[in-house]
Design a protein around this motif. Structure first.
Motif, mmCIF file in Angstrom:
data_model
loop_
_atom_site.group_PDB
_atom_site.id
_atom_site.type_symbol
_atom_site.label_atom_id
_atom_site.label_comp_id
_atom_site.label_asym_id
_atom_site.label_seq_id
_atom_site.Cartn_x
_atom_site.Cartn_y
_atom_site.Cartn_z
ATOM 1 N N LYS A 1 0.830 -1.208 0.000
ATOM 2 C CA LYS A 1 0.000 0.000 0.000
ATOM 3 C C LYS A 1 0.865 1.259 0.000
ATOM 4 O O LYS A 1 0.622 2.194 -0.759
ATOM 5 N N VAL A 2 1.879 1.279 0.855
ATOM 6 C CA VAL A 2 2.770 2.442 0.973
ATOM 7 C C VAL A 2 3.528 2.684 -0.328
ATOM 8 O O VAL A 2 3.586 3.812 -0.827
ATOM 9 N N LEU A 3 4.107 1.643 -0.895
ATOM 10 C CA LEU A 3 4.894 1.801 -2.122
ATOM 11 C C LEU A 3 4.013 2.231 -3.293
ATOM 12 O O LEU A 3 4.397 3.093 -4.089
ATOM 13 N N LYS A 4 2.843 1.660 -3.397
ATOM 14 C CA LYS A 4 1.921 2.033 -4.478
ATOM 15 C C LYS A 4 1.505 3.498 -4.343
ATOM 16 O O LYS A 4 1.550 4.258 -5.319
ATOM 17 N N ALA A 5 1.101 3.909 -3.146
ATOM 18 C CA ALA A 5 0.675 5.296 -2.923
ATOM 19 C C ALA A 5 1.842 6.271 -3.135
ATOM 20 O O ALA A 5 1.671 7.333 -3.733
ATOM 21 N N THR A 6 3.019 5.895 -2.667
ATOM 22 C CA THR A 6 4.186 6.763 -2.797
ATOM 23 C C THR A 6 4.590 6.926 -4.258
ATOM 24 O O THR A 6 5.039 8.000 -4.673
ATOM 25 N N SER A 7 4.394 5.896 -5.062
ATOM 26 C CA SER A 7 4.770 5.959 -6.479
ATOM 27 C C SER A 7 3.933 6.986 -7.249
ATOM 28 O O SER A 7 4.331 7.440 -8.314
ATOM 29 N N LYS A 8 2.798 7.366 -6.705
ATOM 30 C CA LYS A 8 1.967 8.386 -7.346
ATOM 31 C C LYS A 8 2.494 9.789 -7.067
ATOM 32 O O LYS A 8 2.108 10.747 -7.732
ATOM 33 N N LYS A 9 3.389 9.912 -6.084
ATOM 34 C CA LYS A 9 3.942 11.211 -5.712
ATOM 35 C C LYS A 9 5.399 11.363 -6.136
ATOM 36 O O LYS A 9 5.838 12.451 -6.471
ATOM 37 N N PHE A 10 6.141 10.284 -6.083
ATOM 38 C CA PHE A 10 7.571 10.313 -6.386
ATOM 39 C C PHE A 10 7.861 9.518 -7.653
ATOM 40 O O PHE A 10 7.368 8.400 -7.804
ATOM 41 N N LYS A 11 8.700 10.072 -8.524
ATOM 42 C CA LYS A 11 9.110 9.346 -9.728
ATOM 43 C C LYS A 11 10.029 8.178 -9.376
ATOM 44 O O LYS A 11 10.074 7.178 -10.078
ATOM 45 N N LYS A 12 10.799 8.370 -8.295
ATOM 46 C CA LYS A 12 11.794 7.357 -7.930
ATOM 47 C C LYS A 12 11.661 6.980 -6.458
ATOM 48 O O LYS A 12 11.649 7.841 -5.587
ATOM 49 N N ILE A 13 11.579 5.672 -6.229
ATOM 50 C CA ILE A 13 11.549 5.120 -4.878
ATOM 51 C C ILE A 13 12.742 4.182 -4.743
ATOM 52 O O ILE A 13 12.999 3.354 -5.615
ATOM 53 N N TRP A 14 13.432 4.331 -3.627
ATOM 54 C CA TRP A 14 14.555 3.458 -3.291
ATOM 55 C C TRP A 14 14.171 2.603 -2.085
ATOM 56 O O TRP A 14 13.422 3.049 -1.225
ATOM 57 N N ILE A 15 14.743 1.406 -2.030
ATOM 58 C CA ILE A 15 14.575 0.534 -0.872
ATOM 59 C C ILE A 15 15.961 0.102 -0.393
ATOM 60 O O ILE A 15 16.769 -0.387 -1.183
ATOM 61 N N ASP A 16 16.203 0.288 0.893
ATOM 62 C CA ASP A 16 17.374 -0.302 1.541
ATOM 63 C C ASP A 16 17.032 -1.750 1.819
ATOM 64 O O ASP A 16 16.030 -2.041 2.475
ATOM 65 N N ILE A 17 17.840 -2.650 1.313
ATOM 66 C CA ILE A 17 17.607 -4.082 1.533
ATOM 67 C C ILE A 17 18.647 -4.605 2.508
ATOM 68 O O ILE A 17 19.844 -4.400 2.319
ATOM 69 N N PHE A 18 18.170 -5.271 3.545
ATOM 70 C CA PHE A 18 19.045 -5.816 4.570
ATOM 71 C C PHE A 18 18.969 -7.335 4.667
ATOM 72 O O PHE A 18 19.857 -7.954 5.250
ATOM 73 N N ASP A 19 17.884 -7.919 4.136
ATOM 74 C CA ASP A 19 17.631 -9.339 4.371
ATOM 75 C C ASP A 19 16.703 -9.902 3.297
ATOM 76 O O ASP A 19 16.284 -9.193 2.383
ATOM 77 N N SER A 20 16.363 -11.176 3.435
ATOM 78 C CA SER A 20 15.496 -11.840 2.454
ATOM 79 C C SER A 20 14.102 -11.214 2.423
ATOM 80 O O SER A 20 13.459 -11.184 1.376
ATOM 81 N N TYR A 21 13.624 -10.723 3.547
ATOM 82 C CA TYR A 21 12.317 -10.061 3.595
ATOM 83 C C TYR A 21 12.329 -8.807 2.712
ATOM 84 O O TYR A 21 11.397 -8.578 1.949
#
Length: 165
Positions: free
Chosen positions: A75-95
């Motif tokens: 939900k957060v990523l989908k909603a945020t994509s409507k406001k920001f052209k670019k979304i980054w994710i810090d990945i730390f683990d398999s999750y």
């Protein structure tokens, strides 16, 4: 007006400043969106307490408190994509890899901290995903130049769109 490509990319790092509160996270996203800058993006830290630590680790309860489940992240990523052209994710683990893979259409880049660069579980999972449209940012602090060159050569085999140091 200067084109986005010439402007440095401003990455708004939310990390875990939401303290596990979805309403706070939504307020932070909205405040970040209102920043008056053409080439801005936003970055989230996504992990699970169960795959980033053992349950007897002193910070486990804090990790548990600040973690969101898969549906909330979607939900957060989908909603945020409507406001920001670019979304980054810090990945730390398999999750984090799983959340990225399930929401890849909303994410333009991932970041690996220096403590995660050589995590074989994370790397093996990433190798199974089409990353040709994904930018990779790596934190190489603490590594010697020869080791950084070795890491970059290994990561180039995964075929990211771009590798940023």
């Amino acid at each position: 007006m200067i084109k986005d490509k010439l402007l440095p990319e401003l990455i708004v790092e939310l990390a875990n400043s939401h303290d596990g509160n979805i309403n706070q996270l939504e307020r932070l996203i909205e405040a970040s969106y209102k920043l008056d800058y053409e080439n801005k993006s936003i970055k989230f830290q996504i992990f699970s307490p169960d795959t980033i630590s053992l349950n007897d680790f002193e910070w486990y309860k804090v990790y548990k408190k600040i973690t969101f489940d898969e549906l909330i992240w979607k939900k957060v990523l989908k909603a945020t994509s409507k406001k920001f052209k670019k979304i980054w994710i810090d990945i730390f683990d398999s999750y984090g890899v799983k959340i990225f893979e399930e929401n890849k259409s909303f994410v333009s880049g991932i970041k690996l901290q220096s403590s995660v660069i050589e995590n074989l579980e994370v790397r093996n999972l990433l190798e199974k995903i089409d990353l040709s449209n994904t930018r990779l940012m790596i934190n190489v602090s603490g590594y010697e130049i020869n080791k950084i060159n070795e890491i970059i050569k290994e990561l180039e085999l995964i075929s990211f769109k771009q590798i940023i140091i």
